[in-house]
Design an enzyme around this catalytic site. Structure first.
Site, mmCIF file in Angstrom:
data_model
loop_
_atom_site.group_PDB
_atom_site.id
_atom_site.type_symbol
_atom_site.label_atom_id
_atom_site.label_comp_id
_atom_site.label_asym_id
_atom_site.label_seq_id
_atom_site.Cartn_x
_atom_site.Cartn_y
_atom_site.Cartn_z
ATOM 1 C CD GLU A 268 -11.083 30.953 -71.238
ATOM 2 O OE1 GLU A 268 -10.940 30.410 -70.141
ATOM 3 O OE2 GLU A 268 -11.322 30.328 -72.280
ATOM 4 C CB THR A 269 -13.442 38.002 -73.930
ATOM 5 O OG1 THR A 269 -14.696 37.431 -74.321
ATOM 6 C CG2 THR A 269 -13.199 39.250 -74.748
#
Length: 286
Positions: free
Chosen positions: A45-46
């Site tokens: 994830e970002t």
């Protein structure tokens, strides 16, 4: 040019824990731009920060809207990217209280110095819940994992747990069973999409308050998540509801060891508060 920071969460070692991208100012990005950055980075994830909505609360300059993207799609909440983001902010604006507006709801985060020159972040989950698993769906999950029913721990009953995202919790009877993870990626992904699951959390109980966990994450485009804060929060609610932990408890979850990225997640339960607190360290990568 968008500044993409790289932090790991639930470890003070850049080679441990779960790496996340952090974009502290995503004002000029649309969804396609966020997804492109997350895919290019390749982490599970970002996190992308923009201004907070009206009425969110929190101290001025310490409240934000946060969106989370895996390489394949947006997810409603991500614990390790929340911790990574909080540590990144703490390094820039100092320890203290933060408030994040996420798709899953409002998530307060406390950032403190760890006494060794680093920072530690503790998030408070949204309201959790636990639900039963349809026997046919459980059978499909076990088939995709290639786990015989006999390899399940009967004391850790299969359930779907939620604390910002949905996770299927399955108990492994032995540590060896947990270590042997080779699953049918498309088959498990299809089941997870149908059930709106973010990960499957595989759990082995190593002690009264100590658990080893692994989290397949095919819906995010990665085989396995190294340290999963959202699943840890969901597991805290699960452990309380099923009597694996008392109303006041601190649980330790070890994750990532089988991937060569060991991390430690602390899960805190408080009597009188159904929400779950998940904490850990974090450090910048590179």
């Amino acid at each position: 040019m968008t500044d993409v920071l790289r932090y790991t969460a639930f470890s003070d070692d850049p080679a441990g824990g779960n790496p996340a991208g952090v974009v502290l100012d995503a004002t000029g990005l649309d969804e396609a731009g966020m997804l492109r950055i997350a895919a290019d980075l390749g982490y599970s994830e970002t996190a992308f920060l923009t201004a907070p909505p009206e009425g969110l609360g929190g101290e001025p300059g310490r409240a934000f809207t946060v969106r989370y993207f895996s390489p394949k799609a947006e997810v409603p909440f991500c614990g390790h990217a929340t911790v990574a983001t909080a540590v990144a902010l703490g390094e820039r604006i100092g320890p203290g209280e933060l408030v994040f507006a996420t798709r899953a709801g409002t998530v307060p985060v406390s950032v403190t110095a760890d006494g060794q020159g680093g920072l530690r972040a503790v998030l408070t989950s949204v309201e959790p819940h636990v639900e039963d698993v349809d026997p046919a769906d459980l059978a499909e999950a076990l088939a995709a994992l290639d786990w015989p029913q006999a390899d399940l721990d009967p004391a850790i009953a299969p359930r779907i747990a939620y604390a910002g995202a949905r996770h299927l919790v399955l108990g492994a009877a032995t540590r060896a069973r947990l270590a042997d993870l080779a699953y049918d990626f498309p088959r498990l992904e299809a089941l997870m999409r149908r059930l709106d699951l973010t990960t499957v959390q595989l759990v082995h109980r190593a002690g009264p308050a100590l658990f080893d966990v692994r989290d397949p994450f095919p819906v995010g485009g990665v085989v396995e998540d190294p340290a999963t804060g959202a699943a840890a929060a969901a597991f805290g609610a699960y452990a309380r509801e099923l009597g694996l932990a008392p109303a006041d408890a601190v649980l330790t979850l070890r994750q990532g060891e089988d991937m060569g990225r060991p991390g430690v997640l602390t899960v805190e339960l408080r009597a009188g508060d159904t929400r779950v607190r998940v904490g850990g360290g974090g450090v910048r990568i590179g």
